[in-house]
Motif scaffolding. Structure first.
Motif, short mmCIF file in Angstrom:
data_model
loop_
_atom_site.label_atom_id
_atom_site.label_comp_id
_atom_site.label_asym_id
_atom_site.label_seq_id
_atom_site.Cartn_x
_atom_site.Cartn_y
_atom_site.Cartn_z
N VAL A 37 0.85 -1.20 0.00
CA VAL A 37 0.00 0.00 0.00
C VAL A 37 0.88 1.25 0.00
CG1 VAL A 37 -1.70 1.33 1.31
CG2 VAL A 37 -1.95 -1.15 1.10
N VAL A 38 1.91 1.26 0.84
CA VAL A 38 2.82 2.40 0.89
C VAL A 38 3.49 2.60 -0.46
CG1 VAL A 38 4.95 3.29 1.93
CG2 VAL A 38 3.21 2.24 3.37
N ALA A 39 3.95 1.52 -1.07
CA ALA A 39 4.61 1.62 -2.37
C ALA A 39 3.65 2.11 -3.45
CB ALA A 39 5.20 0.27 -2.77
N GLY A 40 2.44 1.59 -3.47
CA GLY A 40 1.47 2.00 -4.47
C GLY A 40 1.14 3.48 -4.40
N VAL A 41 1.08 4.03 -3.20
CA VAL A 41 0.81 5.45 -3.03
C VAL A 41 2.06 6.26 -3.35
CG1 VAL A 41 0.21 7.24 -1.34
CG2 VAL A 41 -1.01 5.07 -1.33
N ALA A 42 3.20 5.85 -2.81
CA ALA A 42 4.44 6.62 -2.97
C ALA A 42 4.90 6.68 -4.41
CB ALA A 42 5.54 6.02 -2.09
N LEU A 43 4.62 5.66 -5.19
CA LEU A 43 5.07 5.65 -6.59
C LEU A 43 4.27 6.62 -7.47
CD1 LEU A 43 5.66 1.83 -7.04
CD2 LEU A 43 7.41 3.63 -7.04
N LEU A 44 3.19 7.18 -6.94
CA LEU A 44 2.37 8.09 -7.74
C LEU A 44 2.29 9.51 -7.19
CD1 LEU A 44 -0.57 5.69 -8.58
CD2 LEU A 44 1.24 6.47 -10.10
N HIS A 45 2.83 9.74 -6.01
CA HIS A 45 2.69 11.05 -5.37
C HIS A 45 4.06 11.58 -4.95
CE1 HIS A 45 -1.66 10.91 -5.35
NE2 HIS A 45 -1.59 9.66 -4.92
N PRO A 46 4.13 12.86 -4.63
CA PRO A 46 5.40 13.45 -4.17
C PRO A 46 5.90 12.79 -2.88
CG PRO A 46 3.81 15.17 -4.71
CD PRO A 46 3.08 13.86 -4.77
N PRO A 47 7.19 12.93 -2.59
CA PRO A 47 7.77 12.27 -1.41
C PRO A 47 7.06 12.52 -0.09
CG PRO A 47 9.51 13.13 -2.81
CD PRO A 47 8.21 13.60 -3.41
N PRO A 48 6.56 13.74 0.21
CA PRO A 48 5.89 13.91 1.51
C PRO A 48 4.65 13.03 1.68
CG PRO A 48 6.46 16.05 0.60
CD PRO A 48 6.72 15.04 -0.47
N VAL A 49 3.94 12.77 0.60
CA VAL A 49 2.75 11.90 0.69
C VAL A 49 3.19 10.48 1.02
CG1 VAL A 49 0.78 10.96 -0.56
CG2 VAL A 49 1.42 13.36 -0.86
N GLY A 50 4.22 9.99 0.33
CA GLY A 50 4.76 8.67 0.62
C GLY A 50 5.26 8.55 2.05
N LEU A 51 5.91 9.62 2.52
CA LEU A 51 6.41 9.63 3.89
C LEU A 51 5.26 9.53 4.88
CD1 LEU A 51 9.24 11.24 5.52
CD2 LEU A 51 7.08 12.21 6.25
N LEU A 52 4.21 10.30 4.69
CA LEU A 52 3.07 10.28 5.63
C LEU A 52 2.32 8.96 5.60
CD1 LEU A 52 1.72 13.91 5.17
CD2 LEU A 52 2.97 12.97 7.13
N VAL A 53 2.12 8.41 4.42
CA VAL A 53 1.44 7.11 4.33
C VAL A 53 2.31 6.02 4.95
CG1 VAL A 53 0.55 5.36 2.73
CG2 VAL A 53 0.03 7.78 2.35
N GLY A 54 3.62 6.08 4.71
CA GLY A 54 4.54 5.12 5.32
C GLY A 54 4.56 5.23 6.84
N LEU A 55 4.54 6.46 7.33
CA LEU A 55 4.52 6.68 8.77
C LEU A 55 3.25 6.11 9.39
CD1 LEU A 55 6.27 8.09 10.94
CD2 LEU A 55 4.88 10.13 10.57
N ALA A 56 2.11 6.37 8.77
CA ALA A 56 0.83 5.85 9.27
C ALA A 56 0.82 4.31 9.23
CB ALA A 56 -0.33 6.41 8.47
N GLY A 57 1.28 3.75 8.12
CA GLY A 57 1.32 2.29 8.00
C GLY A 57 2.27 1.66 9.01
N GLY A 58 3.42 2.29 9.22
CA GLY A 58 4.38 1.78 10.19
C GLY A 58 3.85 1.84 11.61
N TRP A 59 3.14 2.91 11.93
CA TRP A 59 2.54 2.98 13.27
C TRP A 59 1.51 1.88 13.46
CZ3 TRP A 59 1.96 8.96 13.07
CH2 TRP A 59 3.08 9.56 13.64
N LEU A 60 0.73 1.61 12.44
CA LEU A 60 -0.23 0.51 12.55
C LEU A 60 0.48 -0.82 12.76
CD1 LEU A 60 -2.93 1.45 9.89
CD2 LEU A 60 -3.24 1.27 12.36
N VAL A 61 1.56 -1.05 12.02
CA VAL A 61 2.33 -2.29 12.17
C VAL A 61 2.89 -2.38 13.59
CG1 VAL A 61 4.45 -3.47 11.45
CG2 VAL A 61 2.88 -2.57 9.74
N ASP A 62 3.34 -1.24 14.13
CA ASP A 62 3.91 -1.24 15.48
C ASP A 62 2.88 -1.48 16.56
OD1 ASP A 62 6.43 -0.74 14.51
OD2 ASP A 62 6.38 1.42 14.90
#
Length: 161
Positions: A37-62
């Motif tokens: 999910v993080v990759a699918g979003v990050a590959l289409l949007h600017p880096p800050p969007v990928g960073l925020l989606v990755g941060l949210a996904g990582g918090w959920l994993v944690d």
């Protein structure tokens, strides 16, 4: 109001990606759906969007059991992956295979950090399990990554993203 639909859909995708592997049969390697999910979003949007989606996904994993130790390590790794994939997204349009390869490198990074953390005594990760997880993640990526990217493009065209 409409601009909130994109983040809401991404949040639901991340929550599903975290919870779905718990329904996976025991003993089978589980794909890292959050990474996809993080990759699918990050590959289409600017880096800050990928960073925020990755941060949210990582918090959920944690946070979702069994969780990661120490708390926040997964969030940092997924945020870095989202930022990195967002930064190289323009170079990946040269070939339809390059996004998949970049996702594979990102998956190897996430699993590598998980292995190093386990070696340091935080969590449990065997090298064989990590290798199987990488293989299964990349096989599932062939199906899931295009679907997530198509959904992101659709939301962008509608002005939701």
């Amino acid at each position: 109001m409409i601009r909130l639909l994109g983040p809401l859909v991404r949040g639901l995708l991340l929550l599903t990606a975290v919870l779905l592997p718990s329904a996976w049969p025991a003993g089978l390697a589980r794909p890292d759906l959050v990474l996809l999910v993080v990759a699918g979003v990050a590959l289409l949007h600017p880096p800050p969007v990928g960073l925020l989606v990755g941060l949210a996904g990582g918090w959920l994993v944690d946070v979702v059991p069994p969780g990661a130790a120490p708390l926040g390590a997964g969030a940092l790794v997924y945020a870095a992956v989202g930022l990195g994939l967002g930064a190289v997204r323009r170079q990946l349009v040269l070939s339809p295979v390059l996004p998949w390869v970049a996702t594979g490198v990102a998956a190897a990074l996430v699993l590598g950090v998980r292995g190093v953390a386990a070696a340091a005594g935080a969590g449990r990760a065997l090298p064989g399990e990590l290798a199987w997880t990488l293989a299964v993640t990349m096989l599932v990526a062939v199906l899931v990554l295009p679907v997530v990217m198509r959904l992101e493009r659709w939301m962008t065209r509608r002005g939701w993203a």
